[in-house]
Design a protein around this motif. Structure first.
Motif, short mmCIF file in Angstrom:
data_model
loop_
_atom_site.label_atom_id
_atom_site.label_comp_id
_atom_site.label_asym_id
_atom_site.label_seq_id
_atom_site.Cartn_x
_atom_site.Cartn_y
_atom_site.Cartn_z
N HIS A 398 41.39 45.44 59.30
CA HIS A 398 41.84 45.78 57.95
C HIS A 398 40.86 46.81 57.41
CE1 HIS A 398 43.43 45.66 53.99
NE2 HIS A 398 44.01 44.48 54.08
N SER A 399 41.37 48.00 57.20
CA SER A 399 40.49 49.06 56.75
C SER A 399 40.46 49.17 55.24
CB SER A 399 40.94 50.40 57.36
OG SER A 399 42.25 50.68 56.94
N GLY A 400 41.11 48.24 54.56
CA GLY A 400 41.11 48.29 53.11
C GLY A 400 42.04 49.33 52.52
N THR A 401 42.92 49.84 53.34
CA THR A 401 43.82 50.89 52.87
C THR A 401 45.23 50.38 52.61
OG1 THR A 401 44.24 51.50 55.16
CG2 THR A 401 42.56 52.76 53.99
N ARG A 402 45.38 49.08 52.55
CA ARG A 402 46.68 48.53 52.18
C ARG A 402 46.47 47.39 51.17
NH1 ARG A 402 45.91 46.60 57.62
NH2 ARG A 402 45.85 44.32 57.71
N ASP B 119 44.74 45.23 42.44
CA ASP B 119 45.04 45.61 43.82
C ASP B 119 46.50 46.00 43.97
OD1 ASP B 119 43.80 45.35 46.76
OD2 ASP B 119 45.87 44.60 46.83
N PHE B 123 48.05 49.91 44.78
CA PHE B 123 48.80 50.26 45.99
C PHE B 123 50.31 50.37 45.70
CE2 PHE B 123 44.85 48.79 47.77
CZ PHE B 123 44.64 49.68 48.81
N ARG B 136 40.66 51.85 45.08
CA ARG B 136 40.96 51.97 46.52
C ARG B 136 39.76 52.46 47.30
NH1 ARG B 136 47.24 53.74 47.20
NH2 ARG B 136 46.45 54.37 49.22
N ARG B 137 39.01 53.37 46.72
CA ARG B 137 37.82 53.89 47.39
C ARG B 137 36.78 52.78 47.60
NH1 ARG B 137 35.33 57.19 50.85
NH2 ARG B 137 33.44 58.15 50.04
N LYS B 139 37.37 49.59 47.61
CA LYS B 139 37.91 48.62 48.57
C LYS B 139 37.72 49.10 50.01
CE LYS B 139 42.10 46.00 49.72
NZ LYS B 139 43.52 45.77 49.44
N TRP B 140 37.99 50.39 50.22
CA TRP B 140 37.81 50.92 51.58
C TRP B 140 36.36 50.76 52.03
CZ3 TRP B 140 34.67 54.61 53.80
CH2 TRP B 140 34.95 54.91 55.13
N HIS B 144 35.24 48.55 55.16
CA HIS B 144 34.61 49.25 56.29
C HIS B 144 33.26 48.62 56.63
CE1 HIS B 144 33.42 52.43 59.02
NE2 HIS B 144 32.27 52.49 58.37
#
Lengths: 571, 181
Positions: A398-402, B119, B123, B136-137, B139-140, B144
C-alpha cells in the motif's frame, strides 16, 4: 609520470576496459584516461549490502536536487532515479549538453572509473548475420564493412572472459555462444514461453542472456570474481564482482600485466593529428580539478569514451588541416546517431500458478528476439523489434495513494498477488544521416570545451513499428496464455526521447568507403590509421539487441589488429 | 497536550511539567530534531490512525514519524516542508471548525472518524471539497516510510544466494528462513 605510452585508451567503460585489457596483455604500455573520479573495486560507494531500510532516505533522491534543477534528465528516466546509485550518474547541470528545445535527447553518463559498465543492464546478445546485412539490403545508412562471421570468434573470446549466462537456443538470427548455465525461468515465464513457442513459428521467448556469473570458471575466480547472489542490486555496484564491469574484470586483468597506467579526473578535449605522417600523435588532457592542460603521446590511440563523447572529441579535434574535426574527411562525422526505442508494450496476469513461488531475485528477464527481419512488403516498415520483460509475483503493498485508513487499509497488505507478466519493445532505429551530434557554436562547459549538441528524432518508419509492436505485444501475451491484458504505446504526436534506452550508437560509423564513413573494417579511422574508435560510435546500424557485447567483440578484435600492425611496423 | 495520545504514538515526554517546551522522545529515547513537540504529536497520532498495530506492526512500531523527522532535516525540500506545515495547520483548523476542539484533544473515536472523512474526501473525484491540505502527500510519506521499514518486511532476504522460480509456499518460507540474516 611518463607522458609517452605505447597505447592510450580514452574512457574506461565497457569498451575502454576491453581495449586496456587486450593491449596490456599483448605487451603494450597502456594509459587509460578517465574523465571521472577514481573508484576502487569493491568501492565504498557501492551500496549493495544495504537493505531497503538501511538506505539513506530509503532510496529517495534528496528533494534539494529538484529545487536546484539537478539530475532533471535522470529523473525523467524514472527507475534509475534512486538515491542508492545516483552517485554513478552524471548531473547535466554540472556537465551540460544541448538539444533543440522541442526535441530533447537523453544522454545518460557515468563519470567514474568503469563508466557506465557499473550501471549497464548486462543483457548480452550476439548480433546475427541479418543485423550486419541490413544496411546493404535496404539501403539505409552505410553498409557494414564486416559480417557476422568476421566477429564470431571475437564474440567467443569476450564471452569466455566476461561470463555470459544463457541457453543454447538454436535461433539463426540470435547466434548461440560460449555461455555459462542459463538463469532459470520462473514457472509463469516457462508457461508463457511454451505457449508462445507452440503458437508461433517465428517468435521465440528465451531466458535473457546476461553478464552475471551464474557459475564461475577459473578465468573469473582468478580475478576475484564470485558467483551472482541473486540480489538484483547490480546498479549499486557488486562487491562480489559477479557481474561484468571494467572494475571487476577487464581493468584488473590489464593491471596484473604490469603494463597499465590509469589516470582519473583526466578530461580528453582533443586528439592531436600530424598531417605529414597522417597519424594521431597526442591526446590533450585537461585536469578536472586544476584545469591544467597536458599532452600524452602514444603509437596507437583508442577512443572509448562512448558514442557521443568519442564523436565529440573528434569533432573538437580541429586544426588547420582538420577544420571540421579529425577523421572527418568524409563529412560524416557526427551523423547517424541512433538508439533503440521502446514506447509500446503490454502486461497481463498469468493464471494457474497461485500456489507456486519464486525465491531470489534473478538478474535477468526474458527475451523475444526480433522476428520481423526482411518483411518490409508485408509490414510496411524496414527492420523490426524485439521484446524484453518478465514475470513476477510479489506481495500486495500500500503506497498510500488510494483511499482507506486503519485496519481496513492494512488488510490485504502482504498477501500474495497473482503472477503478472509484461513486455516492452526494443525497436531498431534506422540510421539517418541527419540525426546528428555537433559542437555547439557558442556554449562551452566549465573546461572551455564546446558542448555537444544533439539533434535526433524518430521518423515514420519507427512510428509504424511502435504501432505494430503494441499489436504484437497483445498477440504474444494472448498466445502466451495471459489474461487481463492491457497494452500501451506512445501516441504518434508525442516526441520520442532518443537516448532513452542508453544505447546511443553511431557518429563515427564503420564502412568500406572513406568518402562515406569514418572508420574502416578494423575500427581504424580512414584518416589516421593509428586512431581507433571501438565504442558505440562505430556502429553503422543499431540492430535490436543490446549492443555492449558487440562493442566488446569489436574492441578486442581491433586491439589485436592494432598490435599486429605495430609488430609489422605499419603503425 | 493529551498525554494519552502521546503514549499511543510511541512518544513520551522527556520531563514532567513543562510539556510543550521540551523535546519529545520516542520510546527508544531518540529526540525529534525537526518537528516541534506539538507537530510531532499530531503527525504521530495521524500515522498511528492510518497504520495501526493489528496482527502486523503499525506506524508507531516502525517509528515512522521519527524517520520522517530525519527526512525533513536531510531529504525534504522546501515544498514538502510547506506541505506538512499546511497539513498540520489545516487539520487543526478543520478540527476546530467541526468539533470546536484541537485535534489532539478530540477523543480517539472522533479523531478516527475525522480522518476517515478527510481520507474519503481527499480521494474523491471532487477535489474542491478536500478539507485538509496536502493530506495525500503526508499519507504517501507515512505509508512509504512504514512499508520500507525492516519490521514491515519480515521475509525480506538481502542475499538470497540462489534463484529458483517454481517452489511451493512451504519451500519458499523455508528458503526465507535459511537465508534471512
Amino acid at each position: 609520470m611518463s607522458t609517452d605510452f605505447d597505447a592510450i585508451v580514452v574512457g574506461s567503460g565497457i569498451s575502454g576496459g576491453w581495449a586496456a585489457k587486450e593491449l596490456c596483455e599483448q605487451g603494450l604500455k597502456t594509459l587509460v584516461l578517465e574523465r571521472g573520479r577514481h573508484l576502487d573495486h569493491p568501492s565504498s560507494e557501492y551500496t549493495d549490502f544495504q537493505a531497503p531500510w538501511d538506505m539513506e532516505h530509503r532510496g529517495m533522491v534528496p528533494e534539494l536536487y529538484d529545487e536546484q534543477g539537478r539530475y532533471l534528465m535522470l529523473k525523467r528516466k524514472g527507475w534509475t532515479y534512486r538515491n542508492e546509485f545516483i552517485q554513478f550518474f552524471v548531473d547535466e547541470k554540472d556537465h551540460p549538453y544541448s538539444y533543440p528545445e522541442d526535441r530533447p535527447f537523453m544522454w545518460t553518463r557515468g563519470y567514474q572509473l568503469g563508466g557506465r559498465s557499473l550501471t549497464w543492464a548486462r543483457q548480452s546478445y550476439r548480433w546475427g548475420p541479418k543485423d550486419f546485412e541490413a544496411n546493404a539490403k535496404d539501403g539505409h545508412g552505410v553498409d557494414w564493412p564486416i559480417r557476422y562471421d568476421d566477429l564470431a570468434p571475437w564474440y567467443d573470446h569476450v564471452e569466455a572472459f566476461a561470463g555470459i549466462s544463457g541457453a543454447q537456443d538454436g535461433l539463426p538470427d540470435l547466434p548461440d555462444g560460449d555461455f555459462l548455465k542459463p538463469w532459470e525461468m520462473s514457472c509463469a515465464e516457462d508457461f508463457v514461453s511454451a505457449n508462445i513457442n507452440q503458437n508461433f513459428d517465428d517468435r521465440h521467448m528465451i531466458i535473457g542472456r546476461c553478464a552475471n556469473l551464474s557459475e564461475t570458471r577459473d578465468v573469473h575466480t582468478s580475478l576475484g570474481r564470485g558467483t551472482c547472489q541473486s540480489r538484483n542490486y547490480c546498479m549499486r555496484g557488486c562487491s562480489y564482482g559477479a557481474y561484468f564491469s571494467s572494475l571487476s574484470a577487464t581493468l584488473p586483468a590489464a593491471e596484473r600485466t604490469g603494463n597499465l597506467t590509469v589516470m582519473a579526473d583526466a578530461i580528453v578535449s582533443e586528439v592531436v593529428f600530424d598531417p605529414e605522417t597522417k597519424r594521431a600523435t597526442h591526446v590533450k588532457v585537461i585536469d578536472y580539478h586544476t584545469k591544467e592542460e597536458r599532452l600524452f603521446s602514444a603509437r596507437v590511440i583508442f577512443l572509448n569514451a562512448s558514442a557521443i563523447a568519442s564523436t565529440h572529441i573528434l569533432l573538437n579535434s580541429r586544426s588547420e588541416t582538420t577544420p571540421n574535426g579529425l577523421a572527418n574527411s568524409s563529412g560524416q562525422l557526427g551523423n547517424y546517431i541512433m538508439d533503440h526505442f521502446g514506447h509500446a508494450g503490454a502486461n497481463g496476469t498469468v493464471p494457474g500458478f497461485d500456489d507456486r513461488f519464486e525465491f531470489g531475485r534473478k538478474p535477468t528477464g526474458i527475451y523475444i528476439p526480433n522476428y520481423r527481419h526482411d518483411r518490409r512488403e508485408e509490414q510496411g516498415f524496414h527492420r523490426g523489434f524485439g521484446f524484453q520483460g518478465g514475470a513476477r509475483r510479489s506481495r500486495s503493498t500500500h503506497s498510500g495513494t488510494r483511499a482507506g485508513i486503519g485496519a481496513e487499509a492494512k488488510s490485504g497488505v502482504g498477501d500474495w498477488q497473482t503472477w503478472s507478466f509484461g513486455i516492452g519493445m526494443f525497436g531498431e532505429m534506422l540510421p539517418y544521416a541527419d540525426n546528428t551530434v555537433r559542437l555547439h557554436p557558442t556554449k562551452t562547459d566549465a573546461w572551455g570545451i564546446p558542448l555537444a549538441h544533439l539533434d535526433c528524432h524518430i521518423r515514420e518508419n519507427e512510428r509504424k513499428m511502435i504501432r505494430q509492436a503494441e499489436i504484437d505485444a497483445v498477440e504474444l501475451l494472448t498466445a502466451g496464455g495471459c489474461t487481463n491484458i492491457a497494452s500501451a504505446r506512445t501516441p504518434d504526436d508525442e516526441h520520442v526521447l532518443v537516448g532513452g534506452k542508453t544505447h546511443e550508437m553511431g557518429g563515427a560509423c564503420m564502412g568500406h568507403d572513406p568518402s562515406t564513413s569514418v572508420l574502416n573494417a578494423w575500427n581504424q579511422t580512414h584518416d589516421a590509421a593509428n586512431l581507433f574508435v571501438t565504442d558505440g560510435a562505430c556502429m553503422s546500424s543499431c540492430g535490436t539487441a543490446n549492443p555492449s557485447l558487440t562493442y566488446m567483440a569489436l574492441t578486442a578484435r581491433a586491439a589485436r589488429h592494432a598490435v599486429e600492425l605495430l609488430k609489422e611496423g605499419q603503425l | 497536550m493529551n498525554a494519552g495520545v502521546l503514549a499511543t504514538a510511541g512518544i513520551v515526554l522527556s520531563a514532567c511539567g513543562r510539556g510543550e517546551d521540551l523535546p519529545l522522545e520516542t520510546t527508544l529515547g531518540t529526540s525529534f530534531e525537526y518537528f516541534p513537540p506539538h507537530q510531532a504529536a499530531i503527525l504521530s497520532d495521524v500515522a498511528d490512525m492510518l497504520i495501526p498495530q493489528t496482527e502486523t506492526v503499525g506506524a508507531a512500531d516502525t517509528e515512522t514519524i521519527l524517520y520522517l523527522d530525519q527526512l525533513m532535516l536531510k531529504w525534504a525540500g522546501e515544498r514538502t516542508k510547506l506541505e506538512i506545515e499546511d497539513f498540520i495547520d489545516s487539520l487543526e483548523a478543520e478540527a476546530l471548525a467541526r468539533y470546536q476542539s484541537n485535534y489532539l484533544n478530540m477523543p480517539e473515536d472522533k479523531r478516527k472518524e475525522f480522518l476517515q472523512e478527510i481520507d474519503a474526501a481527499s480521494f474523491s473525484e471532487n477535489l474542491d471539497t478536500v478539507p485538509v491540505k496536502s493530506y495525500r502527500r503526508v499519507k504517501w510519506l507515512i505509508f512509504h516510510i512504514h512499508y520500507t521499514s525492516e519490521a514491515a518486511n519480515p521475509d525480506f532476504v538481502l542475499i538470497p544466494g540462489q534463484y529458483t522460480g517454481n517452489v511451493s509456499e512451504a519451500d519458499y518460507l523455508a528458503l526465507v528462513d535459511e537465508n534471512r540474516y
